[in-house]
Design a protein around this motif. Structure first.
Motif, mmCIF file in Angstrom:
data_model
loop_
_atom_site.group_PDB
_atom_site.id
_atom_site.type_symbol
_atom_site.label_atom_id
_atom_site.label_comp_id
_atom_site.label_asym_id
_atom_site.label_seq_id
_atom_site.Cartn_x
_atom_site.Cartn_y
_atom_site.Cartn_z
ATOM 1 N N ARG A 160 16.228 -4.024 14.214
ATOM 2 C CA ARG A 160 16.705 -2.710 14.662
ATOM 3 C C ARG A 160 15.527 -1.743 14.699
ATOM 4 N N ASN A 161 15.459 -0.977 15.786
ATOM 5 C CA ASN A 161 14.374 -0.001 15.969
ATOM 6 C C ASN A 161 13.017 -0.708 15.920
ATOM 7 N N ALA A 162 12.890 -1.703 16.787
ATOM 8 C CA ALA A 162 11.737 -2.603 16.763
ATOM 9 C C ALA A 162 10.596 -2.081 17.628
ATOM 10 N N GLY A 163 9.494 -2.835 17.592
ATOM 11 C CA GLY A 163 8.416 -2.655 18.559
ATOM 12 C C GLY A 163 8.692 -3.496 19.800
ATOM 13 N N LYS A 164 7.754 -3.491 20.734
ATOM 14 C CA LYS A 164 7.986 -4.156 22.019
ATOM 15 C C LYS A 164 7.392 -5.565 22.102
ATOM 16 N N TYR A 165 6.601 -5.966 21.102
ATOM 17 C CA TYR A 165 5.794 -7.182 21.280
ATOM 18 C C TYR A 165 6.161 -8.326 20.334
#
Ligand code: GLV
Ligand code: MN
Ligand code: MN
Length: 407
Positions: free
Chosen positions: A83-88
């Protein structure tokens, strides 16, 4: 730039498939998993692969060898996010591999093996509590009891797989053991600061730390916040708080361990009611399996003692266990040579994070390539970054590996 700019563009597109924009959250079998999967299948097909979802919602593309009996090399990573992660985290390992295949296809090159790129449906375990579902299924470790696990809305995994268009009863079909797979390799952002601090774009992973996770329930007695004297309470939250600090203290005082309580719920959850039911998770990791097992035993004993002293009940249930997974020395060396061929010093480092790769030693020799992240190495956070230059270098190293590898 051959790959880097396009890979960052693809990451931006994939970040739009999220359950809670503008944050990035994409859980297993969600509509957004389907949308991200369709996008990835499009990339795979344009790169010359036969591609589709499998029975459990994993995204699978095959770049066939000229010889239909040739062995298989698998690569990829996970499509899901925290949840509420980064993109990579995860996605980079899928799109960098597809970029390699596209480059081979554009140059009309077939490999002496079939290259299978997988976007695992679930690695993070956010929706159903079970973790590494796709890679465990491929490694023959799918537990059919998971099919009855409900998510927070009461939808079972079985129902969610069927609604996604998969087939929950066909989990055995995707087991890759004994299916001529000769290697599994995964490229992933480091999710830490080691490469960044040493000024290196990529590194070779030596081993993946093992992990143990527990689900803990503490049951006390609710009561009026204004009338129950302090000494007469059975407060589940103060007991749980002492347990959380026990985990921290134990892991701080035993080098080689890290421990986290990342999720907690409190009921009834009112300002004027003494907490009665608290549920929380414990995640303990180490590269040293006996040290991790001893920590779990100590934490179980510590929580039990705290519960007795505070007159509450505690239940500690195993949620997930994985032993540390060493990476294959021959494949590590092949990655080291691919890195050296780019004029980059070879740095070998362990992984503290878990990865799909940790399940694959049951299938075939396994290795990982780490890619530098920016921003102090922050990950599982929206500030996770990587540069187009590093995406370029990592993809070029991975491509070198694929072109050099001989089964
Ligand atoms: C996966 O990202 C994990 O290590 O928890
Ligand atoms: Mn992750
Ligand atoms: Mn990951």
């Amino acid at each position: 730039m051959r790959f880097g700019t396009e890979l960052l563009r693809q990451s931006d597109v994939l970040a739009q498939f999220t359950e809670d924009a503008p944050r990035v959250t994409r859980t297993y079998l969600s509509n957004e998993h389907k949308q991200a999967g369709d996008f990835l299948l499009g990339l795979m097909r344009r790169a010359g692969m036969n591609a589709d979802f499998d029975a459990l919602g994993n995204i699978v593309g095959r770049y066939e060898a000229a010889d239909p009996n040739a062995p298989i090399v698998m690569t990829g990573s996970h499509q899901d996010s925290v949840r509420n992660a980064g993109k990579y985290d995860g996605l980079f390992g899928i799109i960098t591999a597809i970029a390699c295949v596209k480059d081979l296809h554009d140059r009309d090159i077939r490999l002496p093996y079939t290259l299978e790129v997988v976007g695992f449906g679930d690695e993070e375990g956010v929706r159903f509590g079970a973790t590494l579902i796709g890679s465990k299924a491929m490694a023959g470790k799918f537990d059919p009891a998971w099919l009855d696990k409900p998510d927070d809305n009461g939808v079972t995994m079985r129902q969610a797989i069927a609604a996604f268009g998969g087939d929950p009863d066909r989990w055995r079909d995707i087991d890759r053991r004994g299916k001529n797979v000769v290697a599994y390799v995964e490229s992933h952002i480091e999710q830490g600061p080691v490469l960044l601090n040493e000024g290196l774009p990529v590194g070779v992973v030596t081993a993946i730390a093992g992990a143990s996770r527990l689900n803990v329930r503490v049951t006390g007695l609710a009561g009026h916040a204004g009338t129950v004297p302090m000494g007469a309470r059975q407060d589940a939250l103060t007991a749980a708080s002492e347990m959380v600090l026990f985990v921290e203290r134990h892991c701080e005082t035993h080098a080689g361990l890290v421990g986290t309580v990342g999720k907690m719920s409190v009921l009834p959850g009112a300002v004027n009611v003494i907490p009665q039911d608290v549920a929380f998770t414990i995640d303990v990791r180490s590269g040293d399996d006996p040290l991790r097992r001893a920590a779990i035993a100590a934490i179980r004993a510590g929580c039990t003692e705290i519960a007795q002293r505070r007159r509450v009940h505690v239940d500690l249930a195993d949620l997930f266990t994985a032993d540390a997974a060493p990476c294959d020395p021959t494949l590590q060396e092949a990655f080291a040579q691919a890195i050296a061929a780019h004029g980059i010093p070879v740095r070998r480092l362990p992984s503290g994070a878990g990865h799909d790769a940790m399940e694959f030693p049951a299938v075939a020799p396994t290795a990982m390539l780490f890619v530098r992240c920016g921003n102090n190495g922050i990950s599982h956070h929206p500030d996770e970054t990587m540069t187009a230059e590093d995406a370029e270098t990592a993809t070029s190293v991975l491509l070198h590996f694929f072109e050099s590898y001989r089964p």
